[in-house]
Structures are given as structure tokens and as C-alpha cells.
Design a protein around this motif. Structure first.
Motif, mmCIF file in Angstrom:
data_model
loop_
_atom_site.group_PDB
_atom_site.id
_atom_site.type_symbol
_atom_site.label_atom_id
_atom_site.label_comp_id
_atom_site.label_asym_id
_atom_site.label_seq_id
_atom_site.Cartn_x
_atom_site.Cartn_y
_atom_site.Cartn_z
ATOM 1 N N ALA A 55 -84.369 -31.812 -5.814
ATOM 2 C CA ALA A 55 -83.651 -32.164 -4.589
ATOM 3 C C ALA A 55 -82.341 -32.877 -4.924
ATOM 4 C CB ALA A 55 -84.525 -33.041 -3.701
ATOM 5 N N MET A 56 -82.384 -33.767 -5.908
ATOM 6 C CA MET A 56 -81.172 -34.465 -6.317
ATOM 7 C C MET A 56 -80.130 -33.486 -6.853
ATOM 8 S SD MET A 56 -79.458 -37.271 -6.590
ATOM 9 C CE MET A 56 -80.686 -38.563 -6.321
ATOM 10 N N ALA A 57 -80.567 -32.505 -7.634
ATOM 11 C CA ALA A 57 -79.635 -31.513 -8.180
ATOM 12 C C ALA A 57 -78.954 -30.728 -7.065
ATOM 13 C CB ALA A 57 -80.372 -30.565 -9.127
ATOM 14 N N LYS A 58 -79.708 -30.409 -6.016
ATOM 15 C CA LYS A 58 -79.121 -29.682 -4.889
ATOM 16 C C LYS A 58 -78.095 -30.547 -4.164
ATOM 17 C CE LYS A 58 -80.284 -27.027 -0.745
ATOM 18 N NZ LYS A 58 -81.389 -26.454 0.082
ATOM 19 N N ILE A 59 -78.418 -31.805 -3.963
ATOM 20 C CA ILE A 59 -77.478 -32.702 -3.303
ATOM 21 C C ILE A 59 -76.195 -32.811 -4.112
ATOM 22 C CG2 ILE A 59 -77.066 -35.096 -2.626
ATOM 23 C CD1 ILE A 59 -80.049 -35.306 -1.945
ATOM 24 N N ILE A 60 -76.331 -32.987 -5.421
ATOM 25 C CA ILE A 60 -75.153 -33.134 -6.280
ATOM 26 C C ILE A 60 -74.296 -31.875 -6.236
ATOM 27 C CG2 ILE A 60 -74.394 -33.383 -8.680
ATOM 28 C CD1 ILE A 60 -76.926 -35.112 -9.125
ATOM 29 N N ARG A 61 -74.940 -30.714 -6.213
ATOM 30 C CA ARG A 61 -74.211 -29.446 -6.258
ATOM 31 C C ARG A 61 -73.308 -29.265 -5.052
ATOM 32 N NH1 ARG A 61 -76.896 -23.340 -6.359
ATOM 33 N NH2 ARG A 61 -74.918 -22.203 -6.268
ATOM 34 N N TYR A 62 -73.764 -29.642 -3.869
ATOM 35 C CA TYR A 62 -73.015 -29.346 -2.646
ATOM 36 C C TYR A 62 -72.328 -30.574 -2.040
ATOM 37 C CZ TYR A 62 -75.536 -24.913 -2.746
ATOM 38 O OH TYR A 62 -76.040 -23.685 -3.110
ATOM 39 N N THR A 89 -86.951 -35.650 -5.397
ATOM 40 C CA THR A 89 -87.298 -35.092 -6.697
ATOM 41 C C THR A 89 -86.032 -34.767 -7.487
ATOM 42 O OG1 THR A 89 -87.285 -32.834 -5.867
ATOM 43 C CG2 THR A 89 -89.373 -34.065 -5.696
ATOM 44 N N PRO A 90 -86.138 -34.522 -8.796
ATOM 45 C CA PRO A 90 -84.956 -34.098 -9.557
ATOM 46 C C PRO A 90 -84.322 -32.823 -8.994
ATOM 47 C CG PRO A 90 -86.666 -34.807 -11.061
ATOM 48 C CD PRO A 90 -87.281 -34.791 -9.692
ATOM 49 N N THR A 144 -82.176 -35.909 -12.965
ATOM 50 C CA THR A 144 -83.484 -36.508 -13.228
ATOM 51 C C THR A 144 -83.392 -38.030 -13.241
ATOM 52 O OG1 THR A 144 -84.206 -34.593 -14.506
ATOM 53 C CG2 THR A 144 -85.367 -36.665 -14.913
ATOM 54 N N ASP A 145 -82.377 -38.565 -13.939
ATOM 55 C CA ASP A 145 -82.221 -40.024 -14.010
ATOM 56 C C ASP A 145 -81.922 -40.611 -12.644
ATOM 57 O OD1 ASP A 145 -82.646 -39.831 -16.692
ATOM 58 O OD2 ASP A 145 -80.612 -40.397 -17.308
ATOM 59 N N ARG A 146 -81.048 -39.957 -11.891
ATOM 60 C CA ARG A 146 -80.687 -40.515 -10.586
ATOM 61 C C ARG A 146 -81.848 -40.449 -9.601
ATOM 62 N NH1 ARG A 146 -74.478 -38.850 -9.066
ATOM 63 N NH2 ARG A 146 -74.722 -37.015 -10.413
ATOM 64 N N SER A 147 -82.628 -39.372 -9.655
ATOM 65 C CA SER A 147 -83.786 -39.298 -8.758
ATOM 66 C C SER A 147 -84.802 -40.381 -9.094
ATOM 67 C CB SER A 147 -84.436 -37.919 -8.831
ATOM 68 O OG SER A 147 -85.070 -37.719 -10.086
ATOM 69 N N ARG A 148 -84.942 -40.705 -10.386
ATOM 70 C CA ARG A 148 -85.868 -41.767 -10.786
ATOM 71 C C ARG A 148 -85.387 -43.117 -10.274
ATOM 72 N NH1 ARG A 148 -90.667 -43.487 -11.021
ATOM 73 N NH2 ARG A 148 -91.248 -44.786 -12.820
ATOM 74 N N THR A 149 -84.103 -43.397 -10.378
ATOM 75 C CA THR A 149 -83.554 -44.653 -9.863
ATOM 76 C C THR A 149 -83.766 -44.758 -8.359
ATOM 77 O OG1 THR A 149 -81.867 -44.711 -11.605
ATOM 78 C CG2 THR A 149 -81.449 -46.027 -9.632
ATOM 79 N N VAL A 150 -83.534 -43.670 -7.650
ATOM 80 C CA VAL A 150 -83.703 -43.666 -6.196
ATOM 81 C C VAL A 150 -85.153 -43.951 -5.816
ATOM 82 C CG1 VAL A 150 -83.730 -42.131 -4.192
ATOM 83 C CG2 VAL A 150 -81.725 -42.196 -5.676
#
Length: 606
Positions: free
Chosen positions: A435-442, A432-433, A495-501
Motif C-alpha cells: 500500500a505504501m508503494a502505491k501511495i508513493i508511486r502516485y 502494508t509495504p 517497507t521502512d516507511r510502512s513499518r514506521t507508520v
């Protein structure tokens, strides 16, 4: 200067020619001669004026020529620590004044030799001085904000009975887990008795592990509760200047024990007589002691402190500057739990120092218990397989599979001799967006998607380069973003990266659903997964497939929060996963799990 009575003439004139903390030779000199003191511990020559120097010189010559004369009464008081110094049977301490006078070697009694140094053979009847109980008075308490979080700091003061140590200890604890109050337990409290190390804790010296142990203790009590009792006992009680002198001797080849002995000190001069008073003030009846030092356990126990459990405090890895120091603590001072750590490759060295089978077992606790075992695993330097093939255990893989099946992310660590890194891994179709935001953060922010070769061919995702020179042979393809028709703007947002994934994981999408290049890095996994290549790419596909989510997953390396210029290593990853409630497993665990659960023929067919 002390004044005692001469046994021959009742004179009270006394010159302390050789003096140290534990061992003293006293010369009674009849007559009104000028007084001098040469203190070997400080290694200085004290003069009031030239007449003083001349008088001392004459006195020493007189001693060398007539040391058996009845005009002298020699008293040698031995207060050495038999248990602390029985590894050498004696020690030598330089007297710079002898070098100035150029006096030739003259044999002397009781093991002393006057030739610019003296040597005292340790008496087999010597016993280590017992600590004296002293009362520590509470002074004040305040907040202590640190980079590790908020703590509370309590200050104390006690009578000082040492010329080298301070008399203002303090206590540090976490306000989130208070150690005082009617509802707080009084026994089995985690306590670290830590002695000051200015050189490492303030100046950043790498010659010891004191700073690392202090930070480990702070993190431990923040998570598990307890207190650190911080004492002003620099250099194992010999003081800063003498510690620097000991370092100088170590530069010339001595180890930390011999350096202390050479200066006229025992190997450990620290005392803990104030600890019972502080524990009484904190209303603590028994403790779990965070230490590797058996002497500290014995000393506290002899003072009436009830030690319930010993919790190891072992750093993950030695460096080229502190390895000899740690070896001396292990081999000569019997510090516990250091053996396995010393088998690990030394940081900064090219050569590996590992067991023949390549395995580093988790550091064993001295006394079994959940706190000891937990801390021991926390301090392992990296992942290696045990004899049964697992590191964290089969259950860790089963929990990871269940978490991925639920759409959660997990952390997977590779071998300590490979990258020694941990990656976020989750099923691509569950990303999800948020989950992606959490991955990017850390993480490093380089978001990858691991896929099987056939699916990448269908999506027209060729290799990024024809000649892959990556040492780990990571099979990058060209990067992609989903097309604007799928709601993509710049392609870089969470959001964009989670959609691509999610589109990469969707079996219905086609090559035309993506633009090239983009912000997502597809990776081509080996056909037989982690049994063919021990990489995070293969682990991602295996976990997603085993979880029933399809052979496509997201992965990204976790960056250290403690040292943002580096990747997170195992001890920090363990703490990170606990803090964020993530399942932690490893590639070696996944490999063994597949060997245990899949038929051999199936391994060959993949």
C-alpha cells in the motif's frame, strides 16, 4: 467567374463586385470590359495588371454615379441563415478597395452603403441552407497510439462542396471497446462529431475549448466506448485564413459571432452531410451525441440521424483567453450547460466569479441518463457543498468508512476554494509495504501521519517550528523514522516507511522507538476534527476513528498524471478513482455526515 445573361442586352459579361459564401451582389456590365472580382471573405484585391485596376475603378465610379441606370441589372441572392444571425439584424463587411480609391459615401439599395463597407439587413424570410447528403467512401484503418492509450483510426473521403473545408473525415475509436462487429450493439452508441481546430489542437492556442473537448471525448470513448467523427471544418467552417481574420477582429473587441458576420459569413458554416454515410458504414443506427451545440443536434436530426441522448462536453474552467468566446457560445449561440462553468473563477484571474452562496452545482445534463450525469459530475471544477451540505452524498462517506475499516485506501478531496486537492487516506495500522508503494508511486511522496494531540505528546513529537507560518496552518511535527531495532535500514523504502507508520499507530510504542529526523511527517489534528478545521489531517483522523481503526492515519497528496508538474484536480481524480477502484469522498461530505450522525453535545466535547 460565373457567366450569366444580362437581362437588358443578353450579354454574358458579368463582374462579381461583392462576393461572399452566403450573400452575393452581381453587376452585369454591357460591353467587353476587363473582369475583376473583389471577394470580401478573403479581403483581397485581385489584379491581373494595372489596366485591370483602372477598369475596375472606373466601373465602381460608374456604379456610384449611375446605380439606377437601366444599363445595369442588379441581382442580390440572399442565402443567409435567419436562425444563425437574428441576434444583430445585419452586419457590415469591409471592402479594402474602397479605401484605396477614397470613394465618398454613396447610399445604395437593399441596405448596402458604398463607403469602404457594405451592410445587409437580414431578411426575415431568410432560412439557413440545408445540408446536402454526401457519400463518404472508406479508405483505410490503422492503429493510433496516443498519450491517452491505443485507438483505431478509420479514414474516409467524400466529394468536397466547400472551398474552406476538407473532404477527408476520420473516425477514432478504442480497440478495447470496438464499435463494429456482429456482437456489438448498433444503437445508443456514444458519438462525438468534432470539427478540426488547428490553432488549439496543434499550436496549443487557449482562445477556445476545442482541444480540451477533444481530449475529454477521447477519454470518454476509451472508458465508455463509442467513436469520434473528426471533420476538417476549421473555424466553424470558414477555413484557417478567415479564422485568423476573425481572431484579428476579436482582438479589436468583437466576439466570435460578430467577427464571422463582419466577414460575411454566418455564425456557423459547418455542414454534416457526410455523417449519415459514415454512421451507415459503421452500422450505427442511433447515437448518444457528445455535444453542447443545439445546432449540431438539429442538423444531424434533419439528416435522419437518430439522436437518443445528449451528453454534455463542458470544460471545468474558462481561462482569460477563451472566456469571451465561451460566453458568446452560451449567450448568442445557445450552447447548453455552460452557465455553471462560467460562474467558476476564471483561470488566470484574481477575482472570483462565483454565485453569492459560493456554491457551484454540478453541471446538469440536457437529457437525464447515467452517461450524462456521470460526465457532468466528472467535469465539475471542484468540491462545493449543495444545499443539503453534501457534495458526493452521504453514501460516499459511508463507503469510505467501510473501506478504511477493511484496510483499504480512499481518496478525499477538499474544497475547491481551499487546496482543491485529493489525498490518499488509509488507517495507519493497515498500511502494508504494498500500500505504501502505491501511495508513493502516485503521490508527492511526502508521507504524513495524522494523529491526535495527546498521542503526539506521549511520543515526544513537538511542532516542527514554534511559529507556524503555513497559510493552511498544517501542524507539522518533527519528522521520524523507526529505530534500527525495528528492522529499519535507510528509512526511505516503502517497507521502512510502512513499518514506521505502523509503529506510530501502535498504542504500545514509546518515544524511544523513533529516531529524529526521519522520512515520515507526523501531523497534529484539531480536537474536533473536520468540524473544527476543514483539512485532510482532520479528515484522516476522523475516518480512521469512525472506521474503528483508531485515530491515526496515513495521508499524501495525489499528483496529476496528465500534468505531472501539478496536483490532480477533481475531474482527473474522479477518473483516477474509477481506474484504481478507490472510494471518493470529500471533506464537506464528512463534515455533514458528522453533523447528521453525532449529537450536538458530542461536537462541543471533542
Amino acid at each position: 467567374m460565373e457567366k450569366n445573361t444580362c437581362s437588358n442586352c443578353s450579354s454574358n459579361n458579368k463582374n462579381n463586385i461583392i462576393s461572399s459564401r452566403r450573400r452575393r451582389t452581381t453587376i452585369y456590365n454591357c460591353g467587353d470590359e476587363p473582369r475583376n472580382t473583389i471577394t470580401t471573405t478573403k479581403m483581397r484585391y485581385y489584379n491581373n495588371n494595372d489596366w485591370t485596376r483602372i477598369a475596375c475603378f472606373i466601373s465602381l465610379l460608374f456604379l456610384a454615379s449611375y446605380y439606377k441606370s437601366e444599363a445595369f441589372a442588379v441581382s442580390i441572392n440572399n442565402h443567409g441563415a435567419k436562425k444563425a444571425r437574428n441576434t444583430r439584424g445585419g452586419y457590415t463587411t469591409p471592402l479594402p478597395v474602397m479605401k484605396e480609391t477614397g470613394m465618398e459615401e454613396v447610399p445604395y439599395q437593399n441596405g448596402f452603403v458604398i463607403n469602404g463597407s457594405y451592410k445587409h439587413e437580414v431578411d426575415e424570410n431568410d432560412e439557413e441552407d440545408e445540408d446536402v447528403l454526401v457519400t463518404a467512401e472508406f479508405i483505410a484503418e490503422t492503429n493510433l497510439p496516443t498519450d491517452l492509450g491505443m485507438f483505431r483510426l478509420r479514414a474516409y473521403r467524400h466529394p468536397n462542396n466547400s472551398e474552406f473545408s476538407g473532404n477527408e473525415p476520420c473516425v477514432i475509436y478504442s480497440p478495447e471497446k470496438p464499435i463494429m462487429g456482429p456482437s456489438v450493439k448498433k444503437g445508443n452508441v456514444n458519438v462525438r462529431v468534432h470539427d478540426q481546430c488547428l490553432t488549439s489542437e496543434v499550436f496549443g492556442s487557449q482562445r477556445c475549448d476545442c482541444r480540451d473537448q477533444l481530449r475529454m471525448a477521447l477519454k470518454f470513448i476509451k472508458e465508455n466506448g463509442g467513436a469520434i467523427i473528426y471533420l476538417q471544418q476549421e473555424g466553424r467552417g470558414i477555413g484557417l485564413a478567415n479564422k485568423v481574420a476573425a481572431y484579428s477582429l476579436q482582438d479589436d473587441g468583437m466576439d466570435t459571432v460578430d467577427a464571422n458576420l463582419h466577414l460575411g459569413f454566418p455564425e456557423d458554416l459547418r455542414s454534416y452531410g457526410m455523417i449519415p454515410s459514415i454512421l451507415e458504414d459503421l452500422e450505427i443506427s442511433s447515437i448518444n451525441l457528445l455535444t453542447n451545440n443545439p445546432r449540431k443536434v438539429d442538423r444531424l436530426s434533419s439528416l435522419g440521424v437518430h439522436v437518443e441522448e445528449i451528453v454534455p462536453m463542458v470544460i471545468p474552467q474558462a481561462n482569460i483567453h477563451n472566456r469571451r468566446y465561451l460566453e458568446a457560445k452560451h449567450e448568442r449561440m445557445n450552447h447548453m450547460n455552460l452557465r455553471d462553468m462560467l460562474l467558476v473563477k476564471t483561470k488566470g484571474e484574481k477575482a472570483d466569479v462565483l454565485p453569492k452562496n459560493g456554491v457551484m452545482a454540478p453541471i446538469a445534463p440536457i437529457i437525464s441518463g447515467s452517461k450524462s450525469a456521470s460526465l457532468a459530475v466528472d467535469q465539475a471544477a471542484g468540491v462545493t457543498a449543495r444545499e443539503d451540505g453534501y457534495c458526493f452524498g452521504r453514501e460516499s462517506v459511508e463507503k469510505a468508512i467501510a473501506a478504511v475499516a477493511e484496510g483499504e485506501m480512499v481518496c478525499v478531496v477538499d474544497d475547491m476554494d481551499r487546496e482543491n486537492e485529493g489525498d490518499f487516506i488509509m488507517a495507519a495500522n493497515a498500511c502494508t509495504p504494498e500500500a505504501m508503494a502505491k501511495i508513493i508511486r502516485y503521490s508527492s511522496g511526502v508521507i504524513c501521519v495524522a494523529m491526535e494531540n495527546d498521542r503526539m505528546e506521549e511520543l515526544d513529537l513537538p511542532s516542527m517550528v514554534s511559529n507556524n507560518q503555513d497559510p493552511k496552518e498544517t501542524a507539522f511535527s518533527i519528522t521520524v523514522d523507526a529505530t534500527p531495532e525495528h528492522g529499519i535500514s535507510t528509512g526511505i523504502s516503502a517497507t521502512d516507511r510502512s513499518r514506521t507508520v505502523q509503529l506510530l499507530a501502535d498504542p504500545k510504542t514509546m518515544a524511544s522507538d523513533f529516531v529524529r529526523p526521519g522520512h515520515i511527517f507526523p501531523l497534529r489534528a484539531k480536537a474536533n476534527g473536520v468540524l473544527e478545521r476543514d483539512g485532510h489531517t482532520e479528515a484522516t483522523v476522523d475516518l480512521s476513528r469512525l472506521a474503528g481503526r483508531g485515530p491515526c492515519g496515513v495521508l499524501c497528496e495525489i499528483v496529476s498524471e496528465e500534468n505531472p508538474t501539478e496536483m490532480a484536480r477533481l475531474p482527473e481524480l474522479i477518473r483516477f478513482c474509477k481506474e484504481h477502484n478507490l472510494v471518493l469522498t470529500s471533506i464537506v461530505d464528512l463534515q455533514q455526515y458528522r453533523r447528521d450522525t453525532e449529537p450536538q453535545q458530542q461536537h462541543k466535547e471533542r
